[in-house]
Write a protein that holds these residues in place. Structure first.
Motif, short mmCIF file in Angstrom:
data_model
loop_
_atom_site.label_atom_id
_atom_site.label_comp_id
_atom_site.label_asym_id
_atom_site.label_seq_id
_atom_site.Cartn_x
_atom_site.Cartn_y
_atom_site.Cartn_z
N LYS A 52 0.82 -1.21 0.00
CA LYS A 52 0.00 0.00 0.00
C LYS A 52 0.86 1.26 0.00
CE LYS A 52 -3.92 1.97 2.51
NZ LYS A 52 -3.46 3.34 2.39
N ARG A 53 1.99 1.22 0.72
CA ARG A 53 2.87 2.37 0.80
C ARG A 53 3.39 2.77 -0.57
NH1 ARG A 53 6.81 0.89 4.73
NH2 ARG A 53 7.97 -0.09 3.06
N LYS A 54 3.64 1.79 -1.43
CA LYS A 54 4.13 2.08 -2.78
C LYS A 54 3.10 2.91 -3.55
CE LYS A 54 7.13 -1.95 -3.02
NZ LYS A 54 7.31 -1.98 -1.58
N GLY A 55 1.82 2.54 -3.41
CA GLY A 55 0.77 3.30 -4.07
C GLY A 55 0.60 4.69 -3.48
N ASP A 56 0.75 4.79 -2.15
CA ASP A 56 0.64 6.08 -1.48
C ASP A 56 1.74 7.04 -1.94
OD1 ASP A 56 -1.53 5.13 -0.08
OD2 ASP A 56 -0.41 4.74 1.77
N LEU A 57 2.95 6.52 -2.07
CA LEU A 57 4.06 7.36 -2.52
C LEU A 57 3.85 7.81 -3.96
CD1 LEU A 57 7.13 5.65 -0.85
CD2 LEU A 57 6.21 7.90 -0.37
N ARG A 58 3.37 6.91 -4.80
CA ARG A 58 3.10 7.28 -6.19
C ARG A 58 2.08 8.40 -6.26
NH1 ARG A 58 3.23 4.65 -11.55
NH2 ARG A 58 1.51 5.49 -12.76
N LYS A 93 9.13 9.58 -9.54
CA LYS A 93 9.87 9.87 -8.31
C LYS A 93 10.88 10.98 -8.56
CE LYS A 93 12.60 7.51 -4.78
NZ LYS A 93 13.18 6.21 -4.38
N MET A 94 11.61 10.90 -9.67
CA MET A 94 12.61 11.92 -9.99
C MET A 94 11.96 13.24 -10.36
SD MET A 94 15.67 10.84 -9.54
CE MET A 94 15.03 10.13 -8.05
#
Length: 117
Positions: A52-58, A93-94
């Motif tokens: 879930k954290r991966k989606g939140d960061l995106r 991200k960049m």
């Protein structure tokens, strides 16, 4: 059948589990059975929430990119489409990092996309 005295093996197993349950409330950090159940549940949540954290960061990156793009007269979708057409391969991200910490470079990138329309 002979009685099996497990001795230090069982104690080590329980101590290891109670160590993982440190910080849990009440008996969840003191007693073996409830702490065992709590640790199993915590591990399941940890696995699910890593995904879930991966989606939140995106989502956070997209929000930051969109804000910076709008400051430069573009929308997020038009910026990403322009980057794709110009064959500029920078991940979200960049781009988000540029939007926050290097606004001049982001502005140049946005201008280059505007110019290619």
């Amino acid at each position: 059948m002979v009685r099996v005295k497990r001795g230090y093996v069982a104690r080590r197993r329980r101590k290891k589990l109670l160590k993982r349950a440190k910080g849990f409330r009440g008996s969840l950090s003191k007693l073996f059975r409830p702490s065992h159940q709590a640790v199993i549940r915590a591990m399941a949540y940890a696995t699910a929430h890593r995904r879930k954290r991966k989606g939140d960061l995106r989502a956070l990156w997209i929000t930051r990119i969109n804000a910076a793009a709008r400051m430069n007269g573009l929308t997020y979708g038009k910026l990403m489409n322009g980057l794709r057409k110009a064959k500029i391969l920078i991940d979200r991200k960049m781009l988000a990092e540029m939007a926050v910490n290097d606004q001049d470079a982001f502005k140049k990138l946005a201008e280059s996309i505007k110019g290619k329309k």
